[in-house]
Write an enzyme that holds these catalytic residues in place. Structure first.
Site, PDB file in Angstrom:
ATOM      1  N   ARG A  68      23.179   4.166  -2.375  1.00  0.00           N
ATOM      2  CA  ARG A  68      22.156   3.766  -1.424  1.00  0.00           C
ATOM      3  C   ARG A  68      21.510   4.984  -0.775  1.00  0.00           C
ATOM      4  O   ARG A  68      22.178   5.840  -0.232  1.00  0.00           O
ATOM      5  CB  ARG A  68      22.784   2.903  -0.334  1.00  0.00           C
ATOM      6  CG  ARG A  68      21.789   2.588   0.748  1.00  0.00           C
ATOM      7  CD  ARG A  68      22.358   1.641   1.755  1.00  0.00           C
ATOM      8  NE  ARG A  68      21.382   1.475   2.808  1.00  0.00           N
ATOM      9  CZ  ARG A  68      21.471   0.546   3.726  1.00  0.00           C
ATOM     10  NH1 ARG A  68      22.467  -0.283   3.714  1.00  0.00           N
ATOM     11  NH2 ARG A  68      20.557   0.468   4.659  1.00  0.00           N
ATOM     12  N   ARG A 124      15.079   1.178   0.088  1.00  0.00           N
ATOM     13  CA  ARG A 124      16.499   1.328  -0.179  1.00  0.00           C
ATOM     14  C   ARG A 124      16.871   0.754  -1.547  1.00  0.00           C
ATOM     15  O   ARG A 124      16.204  -0.163  -2.038  1.00  0.00           O
ATOM     16  CB  ARG A 124      17.342   0.685   0.921  1.00  0.00           C
ATOM     17  CG  ARG A 124      17.203  -0.810   1.138  1.00  0.00           C
ATOM     18  CD  ARG A 124      16.069  -1.248   2.047  1.00  0.00           C
ATOM     19  NE  ARG A 124      15.920  -0.482   3.271  1.00  0.00           N
ATOM     20  CZ  ARG A 124      16.636  -0.661   4.373  1.00  0.00           C
ATOM     21  NH1 ARG A 124      17.580  -1.572   4.377  1.00  0.00           N
ATOM     22  NH2 ARG A 124      16.396   0.051   5.438  1.00  0.00           N
ATOM     23  N   ASP A 174      20.654  -3.223  -0.133  1.00  0.00           N
ATOM     24  CA  ASP A 174      20.984  -3.605   1.230  1.00  0.00           C
ATOM     25  C   ASP A 174      21.768  -4.910   1.141  1.00  0.00           C
ATOM     26  O   ASP A 174      21.314  -5.855   0.482  1.00  0.00           O
ATOM     27  CB  ASP A 174      19.652  -3.849   1.963  1.00  0.00           C
ATOM     28  CG  ASP A 174      19.751  -3.648   3.447  1.00  0.00           C
ATOM     29  OD1 ASP A 174      20.811  -3.226   3.932  1.00  0.00           O
ATOM     30  OD2 ASP A 174      18.741  -3.923   4.116  1.00  0.00           O
ATOM     31  N   ASP A 195      23.404  -7.660   3.689  1.00  0.00           N
ATOM     32  CA  ASP A 195      23.542  -8.087   5.079  1.00  0.00           C
ATOM     33  C   ASP A 195      24.457  -9.299   5.167  1.00  0.00           C
ATOM     34  O   ASP A 195      24.217 -10.307   4.482  1.00  0.00           O
ATOM     35  CB  ASP A 195      22.178  -8.470   5.669  1.00  0.00           C
ATOM     36  CG  ASP A 195      21.290  -7.268   5.923  1.00  0.00           C
ATOM     37  OD1 ASP A 195      21.830  -6.166   6.147  1.00  0.00           O
ATOM     38  OD2 ASP A 195      20.055  -7.428   5.891  1.00  0.00           O
TER      39      ASP A 195
HETATM   40  N1  ROI Z   1      11.313  -6.438   3.663  1.00  0.00           N
HETATM   41  C1  ROI Z   1      11.590  -7.296   2.660  1.00  0.00           C
HETATM   42  N2  ROI Z   1      10.590  -8.026   2.148  1.00  0.00           N
HETATM   43  N3  ROI Z   1      12.840  -7.445   2.155  1.00  0.00           N
HETATM   44  C2  ROI Z   1      13.883  -6.733   2.644  1.00  0.00           C
HETATM   45  O1  ROI Z   1      15.022  -6.897   2.162  1.00  0.00           O
HETATM   46  C3  ROI Z   1      13.646  -5.842   3.708  1.00  0.00           C
HETATM   47  N4  ROI Z   1      14.639  -5.105   4.264  1.00  0.00           N
HETATM   48  C4  ROI Z   1      14.430  -4.296   5.279  1.00  0.00           C
HETATM   49  C5  ROI Z   1      13.053  -4.074   5.867  1.00  0.00           C
HETATM   50  C6  ROI Z   1      12.689  -2.617   5.716  1.00  0.00           C
HETATM   51  C7  ROI Z   1      13.097  -4.502   7.323  1.00  0.00           C
HETATM   52  N5  ROI Z   1      12.046  -4.862   5.206  1.00  0.00           N
HETATM   53  C8  ROI Z   1      12.323  -5.707   4.194  1.00  0.00           C
HETATM   54  O2  ROI Z   1      15.440  -3.660   5.815  1.00  0.00           O
END
Ligand code: ROI
Length: 161
Positions: free
Chosen positions: A84, A93, A96, A98
């Protein structure tokens, strides 16, 4: 005890679809954990800075015997294994992960808030989560179908399997 957790996956660098699909396989191999379901992959416009590539997003449903913080440790280690890179806040990135929901828990911990604090506002989470679990009720937030994140659902496009 067996718990149900939902994980948001996102990537917008280095062949994002491959990162997300590999990560789904890796989630299934985490200790004491299996993937009980996964949404389609969606292409989504970036939320935040617009001068970055579109994202691929998906949501996975896990059955796990890990505690929330142990699961968080595992997710962060998995992100690291995808090399990452995170050049700037809200920037692009490679992967990610979450932790969105863990059973019906509300948690305010320095490392982890449950439900994820941005869940309700993000179409790239609400839309794939609804595909997986349409009648979900979120602790403190109410029915998934009524969240503000639906306003931007038009920024998402489901990819054909
Ligand atoms: N925007 C989208 N469309 N998808 C994401 O997973 C995502 N992740 C983020 C930020 C940069 C806020 N924007 C994103 O962390």
């Amino acid at each position: 005890m067996l718990s149900h957790a939902y994980i948001g996956l996102g990537s917008n660098l280095d062949d994002p679809l491959t990162h997300v699909e590999r990560a789904l396989g890796e989630l299934d191999r985490l200790p004491l954990t299996r993937v009980a379901g996964a949404s389609s992959c969606y292409a989504s416009r970036p939320v935040g800075p617009q001068d970055q590539p579109d994202f691929i997003n998906a949501v996975a449903h896990l059955e796990t015997r890990l505690s929330p913080l142990s699961l968080l440790d595992q997710l962060q280690a998995l992100e690291q294994r995808h090399a990452r890179v995170r050049q700037r806040h809200w920037g692009p990135r490679t992967l990610d992960l979450d932790l969105l929901l863990y059973d019906n828990q509300c948690l305010h911990h320095p490392r982890l808030r449950l439900p994820h604090p941005e869940l309700a506002n993000r179409a790239f989470v609400v839309v794939p989560l609804h595909e997986l679990a349409p009648s979900l009720e979120l602790p403190g937030l109410g029915a998934l179908a009524t969240l503000p994140g639906w306003q931007d659902a038009g920024d998402l496009r489901a990819l054909l399997p």
